[in-house]
Design an enzyme around this catalytic site. Structure first.
Site, PDB file in Angstrom:
ATOM      1  N   ASP A  48     -16.371 -24.500  26.938  1.00 59.60           N
ATOM      2  CA  ASP A  48     -16.249 -25.244  28.195  1.00 59.60           C
ATOM      3  C   ASP A  48     -15.876 -24.306  29.347  1.00 59.60           C
ATOM      4  O   ASP A  48     -15.204 -23.297  29.147  1.00 59.60           O
ATOM      5  CB  ASP A  48     -15.166 -26.321  28.011  1.00 59.60           C
ATOM      6  CG  ASP A  48     -15.253 -27.390  29.080  1.00 59.60           C
ATOM      7  OD1 ASP A  48     -16.240 -27.410  29.849  1.00 59.60           O
ATOM      8  OD2 ASP A  48     -14.327 -28.207  29.163  1.00 59.60           O
ATOM      9  N   HIS A  65     -23.930 -21.061  32.666  1.00 64.64           N
ATOM     10  CA  HIS A  65     -24.481 -21.264  31.311  1.00 64.64           C
ATOM     11  C   HIS A  65     -25.111 -19.971  30.784  1.00 64.64           C
ATOM     12  O   HIS A  65     -24.988 -19.646  29.612  1.00 64.64           O
ATOM     13  CB  HIS A  65     -25.507 -22.396  31.316  1.00 64.64           C
ATOM     14  CG  HIS A  65     -24.919 -23.723  31.694  1.00 64.64           C
ATOM     15  ND1 HIS A  65     -23.729 -24.172  31.166  1.00 64.64           N
ATOM     16  CD2 HIS A  65     -25.334 -24.692  32.558  1.00 64.64           C
ATOM     17  CE1 HIS A  65     -23.444 -25.370  31.684  1.00 64.64           C
ATOM     18  NE2 HIS A  65     -24.401 -25.692  32.537  1.00 64.64           N
ATOM     19  N   LEU A 159     -23.263 -15.325   7.622  1.00 67.06           N
ATOM     20  CA  LEU A 159     -22.665 -16.334   8.504  1.00 67.06           C
ATOM     21  C   LEU A 159     -23.662 -17.458   8.792  1.00 67.06           C
ATOM     22  O   LEU A 159     -24.837 -17.189   9.073  1.00 67.06           O
ATOM     23  CB  LEU A 159     -22.279 -15.650   9.831  1.00 67.06           C
ATOM     24  CG  LEU A 159     -21.870 -16.556  10.986  1.00 67.06           C
ATOM     25  CD1 LEU A 159     -20.491 -17.141  10.761  1.00 67.06           C
ATOM     26  CD2 LEU A 159     -21.878 -15.790  12.309  1.00 67.06           C
TER      27      LEU A 159
HETATM   28  C1  FPP Z   1     -19.696 -26.890  29.142  1.00 68.87           C
HETATM   29  O1  FPP Z   1     -19.327 -26.277  30.344  1.00 68.87           O
HETATM   30  C2  FPP Z   1     -20.821 -26.189  28.584  1.00 68.87           C
HETATM   31  C3  FPP Z   1     -22.008 -26.750  28.247  1.00 68.87           C
HETATM   32  C4  FPP Z   1     -22.291 -28.185  28.394  1.00 68.87           C
HETATM   33  C5  FPP Z   1     -23.101 -25.924  27.738  1.00 68.87           C
HETATM   34  C6  FPP Z   1     -22.684 -24.858  26.819  1.00 68.87           C
HETATM   35  C7  FPP Z   1     -23.800 -23.939  26.604  1.00 68.87           C
HETATM   36  C8  FPP Z   1     -23.661 -22.598  26.514  1.00 68.87           C
HETATM   37  C9  FPP Z   1     -22.382 -21.889  26.553  1.00 68.87           C
HETATM   38  C10 FPP Z   1     -24.826 -21.755  26.267  1.00 68.87           C
HETATM   39  C11 FPP Z   1     -25.374 -22.119  24.937  1.00 68.87           C
HETATM   40  C12 FPP Z   1     -26.114 -21.067  24.380  1.00 68.87           C
HETATM   41  C13 FPP Z   1     -27.029 -21.248  23.439  1.00 68.87           C
HETATM   42  C14 FPP Z   1     -27.510 -20.072  22.758  1.00 68.87           C
HETATM   43  C15 FPP Z   1     -27.587 -22.548  23.063  1.00 68.87           C
HETATM   44  P1  FPP Z   1     -19.431 -27.126  31.665  1.00 68.87           P
HETATM   45  O2  FPP Z   1     -20.792 -26.936  32.219  1.00 68.87           O
HETATM   46  O3  FPP Z   1     -19.067 -28.547  31.390  1.00 68.87           O
HETATM   47  O4  FPP Z   1     -18.356 -26.430  32.548  1.00 68.87           O
HETATM   48  P2  FPP Z   1     -17.434 -27.140  33.628  1.00 68.87           P
HETATM   49  O5  FPP Z   1     -16.562 -28.114  32.879  1.00 68.87           O
HETATM   50  O6  FPP Z   1     -16.659 -26.009  34.198  1.00 68.87           O
HETATM   51  O7  FPP Z   1     -18.328 -27.813  34.624  1.00 68.87           O
END
Ligand code: FPP
Length: 268
Positions: A48, A65, A159
């Site tokens: 997050d 992201h 893994l």
């Molecule tokens: C939450 O942060 C994150 C997500 C909903 C997406 C997570 C995805 C990645 C870290 C990349 C994934 C990688 C692969 C390889 C599939 P948020 O956007 O809710 O952050 P915020 O709360 O600060 O708005």
């Protein structure tokens, strides 16, 4: 200082610097993970803070992201080195469809992008890839990339890297309860005989042990519909660090703290 502030977005940048300056404590190193101590078999991660990381830099959310994807690479490598057997990364929830279309499209392209650059190295490491979640609503290109990776890594014994994608724990449980109800209706099972295993066997994780450790970044202290059944006895570890800023040292810190915890499973 003035140029710095105006260029990077005023108070947000100051807030970011303030966070950095208050995080002065020494980060553990690899050597501080006790190899003879308990190593979690399964680590689940709620990644997050990507959006906030981008906002603080006056960048579009998707830049967060993309930066988060780099952290995934680093964390997977570290997990493999530590000897963790299963990693489950929460990449997209059933609720994330409510985000702006552009952001959803971007997130749906990330698995492909990640796999196109990382799959060979993951195969070399013996990593097995799995997707946990509902495949039905995924765009074809996303599903295809994941199915190909699953197929190519099916026999790998290193893994296991699970991407929870279009995953929601309540949806997963509703599906399991519906299957169970069908068995009861068919007279194969009496409601009095229902055991935990009768539910576990219908979850996406039916052949995966429950997580030993859950890591959530960005300072939010909640589970957000993630593995609600499986996390019953999991050790929870929260950090204020935003996912793109999460380093292998933070990961070691989580493992070292896990090693110091006594797990009693309700006993004394
Ligand atoms: C939450 O942060 C994150 C997500 C909903 C997406 C997570 C995805 C990645 C870290 C990349 C994934 C990688 C692969 C390889 C599939 P948020 O956007 O809710 O952050 P915020 O709360 O600060 O708005």
């Amino acid at each position: 200082m003035y140029v710095y502030i105006s260029h990077y977005g005023g108070t947000l940048m100051l807030e970011h610097l303030a966070r950095k300056w208050t995080r002065k404590e020494k980060q553990p190193e690899a050597t501080e993970v006790d190899p003879s101590g308990k190593i979690p078999v399964h680590v689940a991660v709620i990644m997050d803070g990507n959006g906030r990381w981008a906002n603080m830099r006056n960048l579009p959310r998707v830049a967060g992201h993309r930066a988060g994807m780099k952290t995934v690479k680093e964390v997977v490598k570290t997990a493999d080195e530590i000897g963790i057997r299963y990693m489950t990364m929460y990449a997209f929830s059933t609720e994330n469809w409510k985000r702006p279309r552009d952001e959803v499209d971007f997130l749906m392209r990330l698995p492909q992008e990640f796999l196109s650059t990382e799959l060979d190295e993951l195969i070399e490491r013996g990593v097995r890839i799995r997707m946990l979640g509902s495949k039905d609503e995924l765009p074809k290109h996303t599903l295809q990339a994941l199915l190909t990776a699953e197929e190519k890594t099916r026999e790998n014994t290193g893994l296991q890297l699970n991407f929870a994608l279009n995953y929601g724990a309540r949806h997963e449980m509703i599906k399991a309860f519906a299957e169970l109800a069908e068995r009861v209706k068919a007279g194969e099972l009496s409601p009095d005989d229902i055991q935990e295993e009768d539910i576990s066997r219908y979850l996406y994780t039916s052949d995966i042990p429950d997580p030993d450790l859950l890591i959530r970044t960005s300072g939010e202290i909640r589970l957000s519909n993630f593995m609600l059944w499986q996390l019953a006895y999991t050790e929870l570890w929260f950090t204020d660090v935003l996912w793109p800023d999460f380093t292998r040292e933070h990961f070691y810190q989580a493992i070292v703290e896990y090693q110091g915890r006594a797990r009693r499973y309700g006993a004394v």
